[in-house]
Enzyme design. Structure first.
Site, PDB file in Angstrom:
ATOM      1  N   CYS A   1      54.328  44.159  40.447  1.00 31.51           N
ATOM      2  CA  CYS A   1      53.560  45.043  41.341  1.00 31.51           C
ATOM      3  C   CYS A   1      54.313  46.324  41.623  1.00 31.51           C
ATOM      4  CB  CYS A   1      53.264  44.334  42.644  1.00 31.51           C
ATOM      5  SG  CYS A   1      54.771  43.866  43.484  1.00 31.51           S
TER       6      CYS A   1
ATOM      7  N   GLU B   1      47.590  29.290  40.011  1.00 30.21           N
ATOM      8  CA  GLU B   1      47.282  28.151  39.138  1.00 30.21           C
ATOM      9  C   GLU B   1      47.851  28.355  37.736  1.00 30.21           C
ATOM     10  OE1 GLU B   1      45.403  30.430  40.372  1.00 30.21           O
ATOM     11  OE2 GLU B   1      43.732  31.003  39.067  1.00 30.21           O
TER      12      GLU B   1
ATOM     13  N   LYS C   1      49.559  28.029  48.575  1.00 35.51           N
ATOM     14  CA  LYS C   1      48.662  27.886  47.409  1.00 35.51           C
ATOM     15  C   LYS C   1      49.184  28.857  46.341  1.00 35.51           C
ATOM     16  CE  LYS C   1      45.666  29.284  45.171  1.00 35.51           C
ATOM     17  NZ  LYS C   1      45.861  29.604  43.720  1.00 35.51           N
TER      18      LYS C   1
HETATM   19  P1  NAD Z   1      44.985  37.411  41.641  1.00 34.95           P
HETATM   20  O1  NAD Z   1      44.448  38.287  42.713  1.00 34.95           O
HETATM   21  O2  NAD Z   1      44.123  37.101  40.484  1.00 34.95           O
HETATM   22  O3  NAD Z   1      45.430  35.998  42.256  1.00 34.95           O
HETATM   23  C1  NAD Z   1      46.229  35.903  43.404  1.00 34.95           C
HETATM   24  C2  NAD Z   1      45.912  34.601  44.110  1.00 34.95           C
HETATM   25  O4  NAD Z   1      44.553  34.613  44.525  1.00 34.95           O
HETATM   26  C3  NAD Z   1      46.103  33.380  43.241  1.00 34.95           C
HETATM   27  O5  NAD Z   1      46.694  32.353  44.001  1.00 34.95           O
HETATM   28  C4  NAD Z   1      44.691  33.037  42.804  1.00 34.95           C
HETATM   29  O6  NAD Z   1      44.505  31.658  42.587  1.00 34.95           O
HETATM   30  C5  NAD Z   1      43.859  33.501  43.979  1.00 34.95           C
HETATM   31  N1  NAD Z   1      42.516  33.946  43.586  1.00 34.95           N
HETATM   32  C6  NAD Z   1      42.153  34.502  42.401  1.00 34.95           C
HETATM   33  N2  NAD Z   1      40.828  34.784  42.407  1.00 34.95           N
HETATM   34  C7  NAD Z   1      40.359  34.418  43.614  1.00 34.95           C
HETATM   35  C8  NAD Z   1      39.064  34.467  44.217  1.00 34.95           C
HETATM   36  N3  NAD Z   1      37.993  34.965  43.584  1.00 34.95           N
HETATM   37  N4  NAD Z   1      38.942  34.005  45.471  1.00 34.95           N
HETATM   38  C9  NAD Z   1      39.989  33.509  46.134  1.00 34.95           C
HETATM   39  N5  NAD Z   1      41.232  33.430  45.606  1.00 34.95           N
HETATM   40  C10 NAD Z   1      41.424  33.880  44.359  1.00 34.95           C
HETATM   41  O7  NAD Z   1      46.374  38.067  41.171  1.00 34.95           O
HETATM   42  P2  NAD Z   1      47.286  37.638  39.959  1.00 34.95           P
HETATM   43  O8  NAD Z   1      46.627  38.032  38.687  1.00 34.95           O
HETATM   44  O9  NAD Z   1      47.757  36.248  40.124  1.00 34.95           O
HETATM   45  O10 NAD Z   1      48.553  38.574  40.222  1.00 34.95           O
HETATM   46  C11 NAD Z   1      48.634  39.908  39.784  1.00 34.95           C
HETATM   47  C12 NAD Z   1      48.187  40.861  40.869  1.00 34.95           C
HETATM   48  O11 NAD Z   1      48.991  40.693  42.034  1.00 34.95           O
HETATM   49  C13 NAD Z   1      48.379  42.319  40.468  1.00 34.95           C
HETATM   50  O12 NAD Z   1      47.256  43.034  40.919  1.00 34.95           O
HETATM   51  C14 NAD Z   1      49.632  42.739  41.216  1.00 34.95           C
HETATM   52  O13 NAD Z   1      49.734  44.120  41.493  1.00 34.95           O
HETATM   53  C15 NAD Z   1      49.478  41.959  42.468  1.00 34.95           C
HETATM   54  N6  NAD Z   1      50.756  41.808  43.144  1.00 34.95           N
HETATM   55  C16 NAD Z   1      50.975  42.571  44.256  1.00 34.95           C
HETATM   56  C17 NAD Z   1      52.176  42.493  44.905  1.00 34.95           C
HETATM   57  C18 NAD Z   1      52.448  43.322  46.114  1.00 34.95           C
HETATM   58  O14 NAD Z   1      53.468  43.118  46.733  1.00 34.95           O
HETATM   59  N7  NAD Z   1      51.589  44.241  46.511  1.00 34.95           N
HETATM   60  C19 NAD Z   1      53.173  41.616  44.437  1.00 34.95           C
HETATM   61  C20 NAD Z   1      52.915  40.837  43.308  1.00 34.95           C
HETATM   62  C21 NAD Z   1      51.686  40.947  42.673  1.00 34.95           C
END
Ligand code: NAD
Length: 511
Positions: A294, A189, A186
């Site tokens: 990240c 989006e 998944k």
């Molecule tokens: P996000 O948490 O908003 O989304 C990540 C995923 O979760 C997406 O597929 C999204 O559709 C889903 N999602 C979003 N809200 C949700 C909810 N309420 N319930 C269930 N699923 C949900 O993150 P983002 O904005 O896409 O990415 C940026 C974040 O990811 C930053 O915080 C970054 O630090 C983190 N990140 C961490 C790493 C790592 O290795 N630790 C790597 C890349 C990105």
């Protein structure tokens, strides 16, 4: 491409992304959609279907049906699919990079770089016959041999963020598939096309239909995966609140889970450091990919007396950065992913000043070269004299805003970092080997760089943070990735010979 694409319409403007189920684009009609933007123009470039629970169930059941034959496919044949996939991804790197740039906004060279880092994991997965070798002990008891094997789990799921639409999925599925699992991805989006193109390339590489599936969507799709009884393990990468939620929900549903969260990565600059090298590193790691990494450096901890000189050097370099559309070769930094995110990131410049920080570089005035006025632009910014407790310090900003915290000593710098709830990456800049060695030992962070600002481990090591940057205890890729997607079995076997010994009600002991 030999079949209709799931990710690209006739033109960018009418692009339509749907799910990839059973080796082809889903042909149903979605009840919910999202919009995809080109961050450099600010315009909608297409739509993405949002899966309901029924559509997720179709993908998972398809994966479950395909799994037994894939599990029983020989190791060498599974590796051969990975080798073919590797060649295809390499051949299509520029095309994948262009897709990433068009939806994420990052510059083309950076997008190609993330494809290359994902490819390293594919190459690691090509070695799966070696990685899955078990151990064997002859004659642990009389005529009894013991051995260990690792077996795939079944259907496993990956949920990925917007900021690495190629690399982060490739942290997960190459190892999971090579180890004999079926996969449901998944993706974010916000930039779903890359995952769909990777699905096409997996098919072209010879992966049987149904072994790899993509469902698009948001919370409903994620919740359906987390609660689906056929999903045995969940890998998640995203922000900390969602990572925590995913870990708790998946564990409650009895699944294995690794959930990587957000970050606040500090770079310590000691007084003996080469300040030109440190300034280059701070600018590259702070503003590369517009800070939407990240492992981006978001806080420079300048140990007295280097602060003023270091900031002057950072300013010189920032003034020369070219900010513009990712598909222009001269651009070094692109736009942010959405207008909402851009505005949130920019709001920290005002809140930082209101809290007492000094706005040493205001990126809102940085020239945008060749970009549409409607793009989601924010130039590189620097807040000086930031203190723990200010929201610009406590929050993960995830944009091109570098904070500088002044520290009186090495000990104070370490204290600041260890008190931070995140523990993804950190770096120290120094010419003192003893200080660097002590830092590696003292610091409560999962990935540490010594004169390396973004210490992302190679594929044969494992990637993962500590504290609020990771829930679950297995990091991704490397040997921990192989362990995550397999479970161990210990076998004790006796082949009858005349000494088998007859009935014995005692607990088995070796003799
Ligand atoms: P996000 O948490 O908003 O989304 C990540 C995923 O979760 C997406 O597929 C999204 O559709 C889903 N999602 C979003 N809200 C949700 C909810 N309420 N319930 C269930 N699923 C949900 O993150 P983002 O904005 O896409 O990415 C940026 C974040 O990811 C930053 O915080 C970054 O630090 C983190 N990140 C961490 C790493 C790592 O290795 N630790 C790597 C890349 C990105």
């Amino acid at each position: 491409m030999t079949q209709p694409s799931a990710g690209q319409g006739a033109s960018q403007a009418d692009k339509h992304c749907t799910h990839w189920i059973g080796g082809k684009p889903w042909t149903g009609t979605a009840s919910q959609h999202g919009e995809i933007y080109n961050p450099a123009t600010g315009k909608v470039s297409g739509t993405v279907d949002f899966a309901t629970a029924a559509e997720v169930d179709l993908a998972v059941q398809t994966a479950a049906a395909a799994w037994p034959a894939w599990r029983d496919t020989s190791l060498v044949r599974r590796a051969a699919v990975m080798f073919a996939f590797r060649d295809l991804v390499r051949k299509h790197t520029d095309e994948l990079a262009a897709l990433i740039t068009s939806e994420h906004g990052k510059v083309a060279s950076d997008a190609a770089g993330e494809v290359a880092r994902g490819l390293e994991v594919v190459e690691f997965a090509c070695g799966i016959p070696h990685l899955l070798k078990g151990s064997f002990s002859e004659n642990v008891s009389t005529s009894v041999d013991a051995y260990s094997i690792r077996q795939p789990l079944g259907v496993v799921a990956g949920i990925t963020p917007f900021n690495f639409p190629a690399m982060v999925p490739m942290w997960m599925f190459p190892i999971a598939l090579a180890a004999g699992n079926a996969f449901v991805l998944k993706p974010s989006e916000k930039d779903p096309s890359t995952a769909l193109r990777l699905a096409e390339l997996l098919s072209e590489a010879g992966l049987p239909d149904g072994v790899f599936n993509v469902v698009n969507g948001g919370k409903e799709a994620v919740d359906s995966l987390l609660n689906h009884p056929e999903v045995k393990a969940v890998s998640f990468v995203g922000s900390t609140p969602i990572a925590r939620y995913v870990a708790q929900t998946a564990m409650t549903a009895g699944k294995r889970v690794q959930a990587l969260g957000g970050a606040k990565n500090h770079m310590v600059v000691l007084p003996d450091a080469d300040l030109d090298q440190a300034a280059d590193a701070a600018v590259s790691a702070g503003f590369g990919s517009a800070g939407e990494r990240c492992m981006a450096i978001s806080v420079v901890v300048a140990v007295d007396p280097v602060g003023d000189e270091l900031i002057a050097k950072i300013k010189e370099r920032v003034a020369k950065l070219t900010v513009g559309p990712g598909d222009l070769p001269e651009s070094e930094m692109g736009p942010l992913v959405t207008q909402v995110h851009r505005d949130k990131v920019a709001s920290y410049l005002d809140s930082g000043v209101a809290d007492g920080a000094v706005l040493a570089i205001d990126g809102r005035g940085h020239p945008i070269t060749g970009g549409s006025k409607d793009g989601f632009w924010l130039g590189p910014s620097l807040l000086d004299h930031v203190k723990p407790g200010m929201s610009c310090y406590t929050d993960e900003i995830f944009g091109p805003v570098l904070s500088v915290v002044r520290a009186a000593s090495y000990a104070e710098a370490v204290e600041v970092i260890n008190a931070n709830p995140y523990g993804n990456g950190t770096a120290i800049f120094t010419n003192d080997g003893g200080a660097a060695r002590r830092f590696v030992k003292d610091i409560e962070v999962g990935m540490v760089g010594v004169n390396v600002p973004i210490p992302v481990p190679m594929a044969f090591y494992s990637f993962g943070g500590w504290k609020a940057s990771l829930f679950g205890d297995t990091h991704v890729h490397g040997t921990e990735g192989v362990h995550f997607y397999t479970r161990g079995k210990a076998v004790t076997a006796r082949w009858l010979d005349p000494s088998h010994g007859g009935v014995n009600l005692g607990f088995p002991t070796n003799n």
